[in-house]
Structure formats: C-alpha cells, structure tokens
Write a protein that holds these residues in place. Structure first.
Motif, short mmCIF file in Angstrom:
data_model
loop_
_atom_site.label_atom_id
_atom_site.label_comp_id
_atom_site.label_asym_id
_atom_site.label_seq_id
_atom_site.Cartn_x
_atom_site.Cartn_y
_atom_site.Cartn_z
N SER A 58 0.91 -1.38 0.03
CA SER A 58 -0.08 -0.16 -0.01
C SER A 58 0.89 1.46 -0.04
CB SER A 58 -0.83 0.05 1.17
OG SER A 58 -1.63 1.12 1.21
N ASP A 59 2.08 1.30 0.90
CA ASP A 59 2.64 2.40 0.72
C ASP A 59 3.33 2.47 -0.57
OD1 ASP A 59 2.21 2.75 3.55
OD2 ASP A 59 4.05 1.88 4.26
N ASN A 60 3.91 1.36 -1.22
CA ASN A 60 4.53 1.64 -2.68
C ASN A 60 3.61 2.09 -3.53
OD1 ASN A 60 6.43 1.61 -4.35
ND2 ASN A 60 5.79 -0.58 -4.99
N ILE A 61 2.25 1.71 -3.31
CA ILE A 61 1.16 2.04 -4.40
C ILE A 61 1.11 3.84 -4.42
CG2 ILE A 61 -1.24 1.96 -5.11
CD1 ILE A 61 -0.89 -1.06 -4.56
N ALA A 85 5.05 11.25 -20.10
CA ALA A 85 5.34 9.77 -20.46
C ALA A 85 5.80 8.89 -18.92
CB ALA A 85 6.47 9.57 -21.14
N GLN A 86 6.39 9.81 -18.17
CA GLN A 86 6.60 9.26 -16.80
C GLN A 86 5.33 9.19 -16.04
OE1 GLN A 86 8.72 11.62 -14.19
NE2 GLN A 86 9.39 10.17 -12.71
N ALA A 87 4.32 10.07 -16.00
CA ALA A 87 3.07 9.92 -15.59
C ALA A 87 2.25 8.76 -15.86
CB ALA A 87 2.39 11.39 -15.52
N LYS A 88 2.17 8.71 -17.38
CA LYS A 88 1.47 7.63 -17.71
C LYS A 88 2.07 6.24 -17.35
CE LYS A 88 -0.10 5.76 -22.20
NZ LYS A 88 -0.02 5.70 -23.81
N ASP A 89 3.48 5.97 -17.30
CA ASP A 89 4.15 4.84 -16.88
C ASP A 89 3.57 4.66 -15.24
OD1 ASP A 89 5.82 2.65 -17.04
OD2 ASP A 89 7.28 3.67 -15.82
N LEU A 90 3.77 5.51 -14.50
CA LEU A 90 3.20 5.35 -13.02
C LEU A 90 1.97 5.32 -12.86
CD1 LEU A 90 5.87 8.02 -11.60
CD2 LEU A 90 6.01 5.47 -11.25
N VAL A 94 -0.02 1.91 -10.89
CA VAL A 94 -0.97 2.00 -9.68
C VAL A 94 -2.17 1.37 -10.54
CG1 VAL A 94 -2.32 3.62 -8.54
CG2 VAL A 94 0.34 4.18 -8.89
N ALA A 95 -2.79 1.53 -11.63
CA ALA A 95 -3.74 0.84 -12.10
C ALA A 95 -3.87 -0.71 -12.08
CB ALA A 95 -4.23 1.56 -13.48
N LYS A 96 -2.70 -1.20 -12.24
CA LYS A 96 -2.59 -2.60 -12.29
C LYS A 96 -2.67 -3.43 -10.89
CE LYS A 96 -0.12 -2.64 -16.83
NZ LYS A 96 0.89 -2.97 -17.55
N GLU A 97 -2.43 -2.59 -9.84
CA GLU A 97 -2.13 -3.03 -8.56
C GLU A 97 -3.86 -3.65 -7.89
OE1 GLU A 97 0.18 -3.85 -6.74
OE2 GLU A 97 1.65 -3.45 -8.25
N ASN A 98 -4.68 -3.51 -8.63
CA ASN A 98 -6.12 -3.97 -8.24
C ASN A 98 -6.50 -3.58 -6.84
OD1 ASN A 98 -6.24 -5.63 -10.17
ND2 ASN A 98 -5.25 -7.29 -9.28
N LEU A 99 -6.14 -2.26 -6.63
CA LEU A 99 -6.86 -1.41 -5.52
C LEU A 99 -7.97 -0.39 -6.04
CD1 LEU A 99 -4.02 -0.19 -3.21
CD2 LEU A 99 -5.48 -2.19 -2.83
N LYS A 100 -9.27 -0.76 -5.52
CA LYS A 100 -10.15 -0.31 -6.49
C LYS A 100 -10.27 1.29 -6.57
CE LYS A 100 -13.21 -3.69 -7.46
NZ LYS A 100 -13.83 -3.87 -8.62
N GLU A 101 -10.56 1.89 -5.38
CA GLU A 101 -10.51 3.43 -5.69
C GLU A 101 -9.12 4.12 -6.11
OE1 GLU A 101 -13.33 4.99 -5.40
OE2 GLU A 101 -14.23 2.99 -4.83
N THR A 102 -7.95 3.77 -5.83
CA THR A 102 -6.80 4.18 -6.25
C THR A 102 -6.43 3.87 -7.47
OG1 THR A 102 -5.85 3.80 -4.00
CG2 THR A 102 -4.14 4.32 -5.66
N TYR A 109 -6.89 9.28 -14.53
CA TYR A 109 -5.56 10.34 -15.37
C TYR A 109 -5.30 9.53 -16.59
CZ TYR A 109 -4.89 13.63 -11.56
OH TYR A 109 -5.32 14.77 -10.57
N LEU A 110 -5.33 8.21 -16.56
CA LEU A 110 -4.73 7.62 -17.79
C LEU A 110 -5.48 7.90 -19.14
CD1 LEU A 110 -3.76 4.22 -16.78
CD2 LEU A 110 -2.09 5.74 -17.53
N ALA A 111 -7.02 8.08 -18.67
CA ALA A 111 -8.03 8.64 -19.73
C ALA A 111 -7.67 9.90 -20.23
CB ALA A 111 -9.48 8.31 -19.28
N ARG A 112 -7.30 10.78 -19.04
CA ARG A 112 -7.19 12.18 -19.43
C ARG A 112 -5.96 12.06 -20.21
NH1 ARG A 112 -8.98 16.52 -21.07
NH2 ARG A 112 -7.76 18.27 -20.64
#
Length: 161
Positions: A58-61, A85-90, A94-102, A109-112
């Motif tokens: 959680s801290d890492n995410i 590009a850095q923001a998109k990668d990060l 975060v999106a792949k970590e399967n934490l719903k709200e986060t 942001y990825l959609a934006r």
C-alpha cells in the motif's frame, strides 16, 4: 466481615479445579499440545507477515501515485512530454495493482492522458468502464462528464481529469 464456614474452606474453588484439569491434560497429551501451540505460532506469524506485506504494498502504491501526480502536474505546468510519459507509466503501475479506488483514480488520469494524446476512443472506453464499475459517486461523475481535448495551440492548460 463475615466468617467463612469450615466447609467452604475445604471445598476446592473453580480456578484451582480448572488449573488442575488443564495441567493434567497437558501432562497426558504433551505432544499434541506442543503441535497445537506450534500451529498457533505459525498461523500468527503468517498473519503478521501478510499484514506487513500489505502495508508495504500500500505504501508503494501511494508513493507511485504521488510521483505520477507530480509528473502530471509538471507536464501541466511546463508541457514537458517526458513528464507526461513518466506520469503515464506510473499511473499504469498503480492501475494494475487492483486497489479499487486508487486504481480508478489512476485510470481517470490515464484516460485524460489518452485524451491529451488524441486517443479519444481509448479514453472513452476507460471512462465508460469507470462509470459502470466504480462505487464512488465522484469517480462516476468524473468518468461520466464529457472530456474534450484542449484546443490546439493552447498548450496543456486545464489538464485535470
């Protein structure tokens, strides 16, 4: 102070009886008791280890989300494509970590970012999915709001999702 009767003093109390019963059971079944105590210790250590793992994860995410937000803010202020590009990668991490709200925040942001890069169809798919899946009313509202790319020639103003 009431005087106790002689019969009450000779009668064993509940605590003494229970302690005698438990100690005799342990003496008779020492091996079983050691195995049971070991199992309890192993289970407690496994639970503690999992809790430490989840806290670090959680801290890492949260750290990655903060770094991604800072990179996106840097892009918004300077128009630096490297920061985008850095923001998109990060945000993707975060999106792949399967934490719903986060993960949903990262997806917004990825959609934006996809909208800013002219990939409106990709962004619309993410917004539609978030509008269906999210239980958070704010995320649903942000995902349901029409997203327009910034007018050409205006830089990267108004880049918040």
């Amino acid at each position: 102070m009431a005087r106790t009767k002689k019969e009450e003093l000779t009668k064993p109390d509940f605590f003494t009886t229970a302690l005698d019963t438990v100690s005799s059971y342990v003496r008779d079944n020492l091996r079983t008791c050691i195995i049971g105590a070991s199992a309890v210790v192993v289970i407690a250590l496994a639970i503690a280890g999992y809790m430490v793992y989840e806290a670090r994860r959680s801290d890492n995410i949260q750290y990655n989300l903060t770094q991604a937000l800072n990179a996106f803010q840097n892009f918004s202020a300077t128009g630096n494509e490297e920061a985008l590009a850095q923001a998109k990668d990060l945000f993707s991490k975060v999106a792949k970590e399967n934490l719903k709200e986060t993960g949903h925040i990262a997806d917004l942001y990825l959609a934006r970012i996809a909208t800013l890069q002219g990939k409106q169809a990709e962004a619309d798919k993410v917004y539609d999915r978030l509008a269906r899946e999210s239980s958070n009313s704010v995320i649903k509202a942000l995902a349901g709001a029409p997203q327009q790319p910034p007018p050409s020639g205006t830089g990267s103003k108004n880049t918040k999702p």
